[in-house]
Design an enzyme around this catalytic site. Structure first.
Site, PDB file in Angstrom:
ATOM      1  CG  ASP A  16      -2.198   0.662   1.008  1.00 17.80           C
ATOM      2  OD1 ASP A  16      -2.471   1.244  -0.257  1.00 17.80           O
ATOM      3  OD2 ASP A  16      -3.272   0.790   2.002  1.00 17.80           O
ATOM      4  N   GLY A  17       0.358   2.431  -0.278  1.00 22.74           N
ATOM      5  CA  GLY A  17       0.973   3.472  -0.352  1.00 22.74           C
ATOM      6  C   GLY A  17       0.068   4.597   0.153  1.00 22.74           C
ATOM      7  CD  GLU A  72      -1.529   2.077  -3.404  1.00 23.64           C
ATOM      8  OE1 GLU A  72      -1.311   0.796  -3.247  1.00 23.64           O
ATOM      9  OE2 GLU A  72      -2.433   2.563  -2.739  1.00 23.64           O
ATOM     10  CG  ASP A  79      -5.648  -0.137  -1.337  1.00 21.19           C
ATOM     11  OD1 ASP A  79      -4.860   0.330  -2.348  1.00 21.19           O
ATOM     12  OD2 ASP A  79      -5.733   0.199  -0.267  1.00 21.19           O
ATOM     13  CG  HIS A  87      -9.457   3.040   3.958  1.00 20.56           C
ATOM     14  ND1 HIS A  87      -8.630   3.315   4.933  1.00 20.56           N
ATOM     15  CD2 HIS A  87      -8.948   3.704   2.852  1.00 20.56           C
ATOM     16  CE1 HIS A  87      -7.622   4.000   4.661  1.00 20.56           C
ATOM     17  NE2 HIS A  87      -7.949   4.440   3.209  1.00 20.56           N
ATOM     18  CG  ASP A  95      -4.208   2.579   4.809  1.00 22.02           C
ATOM     19  OD1 ASP A  95      -3.815   3.375   3.949  1.00 22.02           O
ATOM     20  OD2 ASP A  95      -4.717   3.194   5.795  1.00 22.02           O
TER      21      ASP A  95
END
Length: 333
Positions: free
Chosen positions: A8-9, A43, A67, A121, A131
């Protein structure tokens, strides 16, 4: 044994202080970032570092939970075509984040890997863990405090991300960083684009890469394929893709009579609960060389009941790409 990790980023201000992270478990994760970058760069860097951190285990399949449809599509669909065109898109424009993409292209050679999209989320444990760490790095750069880097992968020989030269691994001075979006409240610091001016088409593939549309298709076929794509829950949750499919002046008149703008619709689609709609094409008519009218019927489930709606869409072609200009839906009696 398959290695499963989330990547994730995060970017605060997008562009702004940025972080990235991948996460396997509490004993195996890694994070890093830059003082100035975008969410997409974070990301991509998370995925790149995961490949590098597992390079000493080339026979182990890698399952990456992500995501970002942008990242997944870049790596699994668009990169081969970009490479054939000298890392340029169909319109001749240079691909953004190209250095990161070239590094990923080199890192995946000979590797067994798969990507799995997960909704951000939404309470997914690994995604949430990645995240939190990516956001912590971005916050550390923002506050000029110690950047958390994590224990890394056992046996890996990758450099400490806190000491990595961002000139070669991160955003460069001549790399546009307009991915991005207004800053959101601290409770949700993972920034996503929210404005017409900030959703830059250059960040994404041209629509000729659309897997829903057959090659050498008629305009009606392309438009119908893209209409179907907009009903896909994964696409609806991906603001990058919906931002590309919707015209900058998009409007919709909903069944309730509400007039929706492009920004309001993108935000609503991203936040809605996943759900699949059936698609029954009624007609697709080429009104002129750059305008297609599509009418169709959908069915979906709402609180245990089936809801049918009649829908019409007007698609316009601009710069060789078809975008949805107007949509109206009416609940069927």
């Amino acid at each position: 044994m398959t290695i499963t990790a989330a990547a994730d980023g995060s970017a605060l201000g997008n562009p702004g202080p940025a972080g990235w992270a991948w996460y396997v478990d509490e004993t195996c994760w890694r994070a890093g970032g830059w003082p100035h970058g975008t969410n997409n760069q974070g990301e991509l860097m998370a995925v790149l570092d995961l490949f590098r951190s597992t390079a000493h285990l080339p026979e182990e399949p890698l399952r990456i939970l992500c995501d970002s449809q942008y990242v997944i599509n870049c790596i699994t669909k668009w990169m081969p075509g970009w490479k054939r065109k000298g890392w340029r898109k169909a319109d001749g424009k240079a691909v953004l984040n190209v250095e990161l993409l070239k590094d990923i292209d080199a890192a995946i050679v000979g590797r067994k890997y798969s990507f799995e999209w997960v909704k951000g989320h939404a309470g997914h444990d690994l995604n949430e863990a990645a995240d939190v760490r990516a956001r912590a790095v971005a916050t550390a750069y923002q506050n000029k405090t110690t950047v958390p880097s994590g224990p890394g992968f056992s046996g890996a020989t990758t450099a400490d991300p806190a000491n990595v030269d961002t000139a070669t691994t991160g955003p460069t001075a001549d790399e546009p960083t307009s991915t991005a979006a207004e800053e959101v409240p601290a409770a949700d610091q993972k920034v996503t684009a929210r404005s017409n001016d900030l959703l830059q088409d250059d960040l994404f593939s041209s629509l000729e890469d659309n897997p829903f549309a057959p090659e050498s298709a008629k305009p009606q076929d392309i438009v119908v394929a893209q209409e179907r794509e907009l009903l896909d829950p994964a696409v609806r949750a991906d603001i990058g893709r919906t931002g590309l499919l919707l015209h900058k002046n998009f409007e919709e008149i909903g069944a309730s009579g509400r007039l929706w703008s492009r920004d309001a619709m993108i935000t609503s689609l991203e936040a809605e609960a996943p759900g699949q709609m059936s698609f029954e094409l009624l007609s697709a008519e080429l009104l002129n060389p750059t305008t297609v009218l599509v009418t169709y019927r959908t069915q979906s489930r709402d609180q245990g009941r089936t809801v049918a709606a009649l829908r019409s869409s007007i698609w316009l072609q601009e710069a060789e790409q078809w975008r949805l200009r107007f949509h109206q839906g009416t609940v069927e009696a």
